[in-house]
Scaffold this motif. Sequence first.
Motif, PDB file in Angstrom:
ATOM      1  N   TRP A 133       0.839  -1.185   0.000  1.00 59.74           N
ATOM      2  CA  TRP A 133       0.000   0.000   0.000  1.00 59.74           C
ATOM      3  C   TRP A 133       0.879   1.242   0.000  1.00 59.74           C
ATOM      4  O   TRP A 133       2.029   1.215   0.402  1.00 59.74           O
ATOM      5  CB  TRP A 133      -0.971   0.002   1.173  1.00 59.74           C
ATOM      6  CG  TRP A 133      -0.326  -0.079   2.535  1.00 59.74           C
ATOM      7  CD1 TRP A 133       0.134  -1.191   3.156  1.00 59.74           C
ATOM      8  CD2 TRP A 133      -0.072   1.013   3.422  1.00 59.74           C
ATOM      9  NE1 TRP A 133       0.660  -0.874   4.379  1.00 59.74           N
ATOM     10  CE2 TRP A 133       0.545   0.471   4.567  1.00 59.74           C
ATOM     11  CE3 TRP A 133      -0.317   2.370   3.370  1.00 59.74           C
ATOM     12  CZ2 TRP A 133       0.916   1.253   5.652  1.00 59.74           C
ATOM     13  CZ3 TRP A 133       0.059   3.152   4.451  1.00 59.74           C
ATOM     14  CH2 TRP A 133       0.664   2.596   5.567  1.00 59.74           C
ATOM     15  N   THR A 134       0.312   2.335  -0.510  1.00 58.49           N
ATOM     16  CA  THR A 134       1.030   3.597  -0.591  1.00 58.49           C
ATOM     17  C   THR A 134       0.394   4.591   0.370  1.00 58.49           C
ATOM     18  O   THR A 134      -0.819   4.801   0.361  1.00 58.49           O
ATOM     19  CB  THR A 134       0.978   4.159  -2.027  1.00 58.49           C
ATOM     20  OG1 THR A 134       1.513   3.165  -2.905  1.00 58.49           O
ATOM     21  CG2 THR A 134       1.803   5.420  -2.148  1.00 58.49           C
ATOM     22  N   CYS A 135       1.225   5.196   1.189  1.00 62.35           N
ATOM     23  CA  CYS A 135       0.765   6.178   2.166  1.00 62.35           C
ATOM     24  C   CYS A 135       0.568   7.532   1.481  1.00 62.35           C
ATOM     25  O   CYS A 135       1.047   7.763   0.362  1.00 62.35           O
ATOM     26  CB  CYS A 135       1.793   6.301   3.288  1.00 62.35           C
ATOM     27  SG  CYS A 135       1.320   7.484   4.569  1.00 62.35           S
ATOM     28  N   ASP A 136      -0.096   8.449   2.160  1.00 64.46           N
ATOM     29  CA  ASP A 136      -0.301   9.796   1.631  1.00 64.46           C
ATOM     30  C   ASP A 136       1.011  10.555   1.482  1.00 64.46           C
ATOM     31  O   ASP A 136       1.113  11.476   0.677  1.00 64.46           O
ATOM     32  CB  ASP A 136      -1.260  10.585   2.539  1.00 64.46           C
ATOM     33  CG  ASP A 136      -2.648   9.976   2.558  1.00 64.46           C
ATOM     34  OD1 ASP A 136      -3.007   9.302   1.574  1.00 64.46           O
ATOM     35  OD2 ASP A 136      -3.362  10.167   3.562  1.00 64.46           O
ATOM     36  N   CYS A 137       2.031  10.163   2.254  1.00 69.78           N
ATOM     37  CA  CYS A 137       3.326  10.839   2.161  1.00 69.78           C
ATOM     38  C   CYS A 137       4.120  10.372   0.943  1.00 69.78           C
ATOM     39  O   CYS A 137       5.194  10.905   0.664  1.00 69.78           O
ATOM     40  CB  CYS A 137       4.134  10.639   3.434  1.00 69.78           C
ATOM     41  SG  CYS A 137       4.664   8.939   3.742  1.00 69.78           S
ATOM     42  N   GLY A 138       3.628   9.358   0.209  1.00 70.87           N
ATOM     43  CA  GLY A 138       4.269   8.907  -1.018  1.00 70.87           C
ATOM     44  C   GLY A 138       5.106   7.651  -0.887  1.00 70.87           C
ATOM     45  O   GLY A 138       5.640   7.155  -1.870  1.00 70.87           O
ATOM     46  N   VAL A 139       5.236   7.112   0.315  1.00 72.53           N
ATOM     47  CA  VAL A 139       6.044   5.920   0.540  1.00 72.53           C
ATOM     48  C   VAL A 139       5.194   4.683   0.291  1.00 72.53           C
ATOM     49  O   VAL A 139       4.071   4.573   0.784  1.00 72.53           O
ATOM     50  CB  VAL A 139       6.611   5.902   1.977  1.00 72.53           C
ATOM     51  CG1 VAL A 139       7.420   4.647   2.227  1.00 72.53           C
ATOM     52  CG2 VAL A 139       7.441   7.130   2.239  1.00 72.53           C
ATOM     53  N   THR A 140       5.720   3.742  -0.498  1.00 72.55           N
ATOM     54  CA  THR A 140       5.041   2.477  -0.751  1.00 72.55           C
ATOM     55  C   THR A 140       5.565   1.443   0.238  1.00 72.55           C
ATOM     56  O   THR A 140       6.771   1.275   0.377  1.00 72.55           O
ATOM     57  CB  THR A 140       5.283   2.007  -2.189  1.00 72.55           C
ATOM     58  OG1 THR A 140       4.796   3.013  -3.073  1.00 72.55           O
ATOM     59  CG2 THR A 140       4.556   0.706  -2.468  1.00 72.55           C
ATOM     60  N   HIS A 141       4.649   0.770   0.910  1.00 74.96           N
ATOM     61  CA  HIS A 141       5.009  -0.175   1.961  1.00 74.96           C
ATOM     62  C   HIS A 141       4.598  -1.592   1.582  1.00 74.96           C
ATOM     63  O   HIS A 141       3.510  -1.808   1.065  1.00 74.96           O
ATOM     64  CB  HIS A 141       4.297   0.166   3.272  1.00 74.96           C
ATOM     65  CG  HIS A 141       4.694   1.461   3.865  1.00 74.96           C
ATOM     66  ND1 HIS A 141       5.913   1.671   4.439  1.00 74.96           N
ATOM     67  CD2 HIS A 141       4.014   2.630   3.981  1.00 74.96           C
ATOM     68  CE1 HIS A 141       5.975   2.907   4.885  1.00 74.96           C
ATOM     69  NE2 HIS A 141       4.835   3.515   4.619  1.00 74.96           N
ATOM     70  N   ASP A 142       5.471  -2.538   1.859  1.00 76.16           N
ATOM     71  CA  ASP A 142       5.085  -3.939   1.908  1.00 76.16           C
ATOM     72  C   ASP A 142       4.493  -4.150   3.291  1.00 76.16           C
ATOM     73  O   ASP A 142       5.064  -3.698   4.290  1.00 76.16           O
ATOM     74  CB  ASP A 142       6.293  -4.842   1.687  1.00 76.16           C
ATOM     75  CG  ASP A 142       5.940  -6.300   1.802  1.00 76.16           C
ATOM     76  OD1 ASP A 142       6.346  -6.926   2.804  1.00 76.16           O
ATOM     77  OD2 ASP A 142       5.241  -6.811   0.915  1.00 76.16           O
ATOM     78  N   ARG A 143       3.368  -4.794   3.370  1.00 78.16           N
ATOM     79  CA  ARG A 143       2.646  -4.922   4.636  1.00 78.16           C
ATOM     80  C   ARG A 143       3.501  -5.536   5.742  1.00 78.16           C
ATOM     81  O   ARG A 143       3.556  -5.013   6.856  1.00 78.16           O
ATOM     82  CB  ARG A 143       1.392  -5.762   4.395  1.00 78.16           C
ATOM     83  CG  ARG A 143       0.532  -5.936   5.601  1.00 78.16           C
ATOM     84  CD  ARG A 143      -0.570  -6.962   5.327  1.00 78.16           C
ATOM     85  NE  ARG A 143      -1.467  -7.036   6.439  1.00 78.16           N
ATOM     86  CZ  ARG A 143      -2.709  -6.594   6.419  1.00 78.16           C
ATOM     87  NH1 ARG A 143      -3.211  -6.056   5.336  1.00 78.16           N
ATOM     88  NH2 ARG A 143      -3.473  -6.692   7.483  1.00 78.16           N
TER      89      ARG A 143
END
Length: 169
Positions: A115-125
């Motif tokens: 998922w991608t946060c509002d700050c622009g960082v894409t995270h693996d769960r």
Amino acid sequence: KGSANRARARLKVAKIHARIADRRRDSLHKLTTRLVREDQTIVIEDLAVRNMVKNRKLARAISDAAWSEFRSMLEYKAPWYGREVIAVDRWFPSSGLCSACNTLRDTMPLHVRTWTCDCGVTHDRDVNAAHNLLAAGLAVTVCGAGVRPQRSAPDGQSATKQKPSRREP
């Protein structure tokens, strides 16, 4: 009840199952010993394994992984080596909290793996949850209490495991 062939087959199957159980236990012992020797502080998530096993789709995988046995091995081996095992509260939002900006995502179903946060960082769960659990565990070692507002008990102590306070009569 049954013939001698049935008894022999039953013993043969029992030996196979015992061998598999011994191999699993041996690998758990090796893994937990390596973790406890290498790391000063081990942070794990306090999961309700008993409730998770009730899910028919996940029950076999969770049981095969032996999460409860893994945790108990870590907890009894850690004092031998002077290490600390910290169990973070099961309600801590480890996978939905952005590890970069600490923004909490409202809902996240299990099928969402990135998922991608509002700050622009894409995270693996899972990686994001590991970062958040590490930060929470280190906060517990520094602060000595829970990392989120705790539900307090009637005696005023937080809901985390602590030694009971001595009351003088």
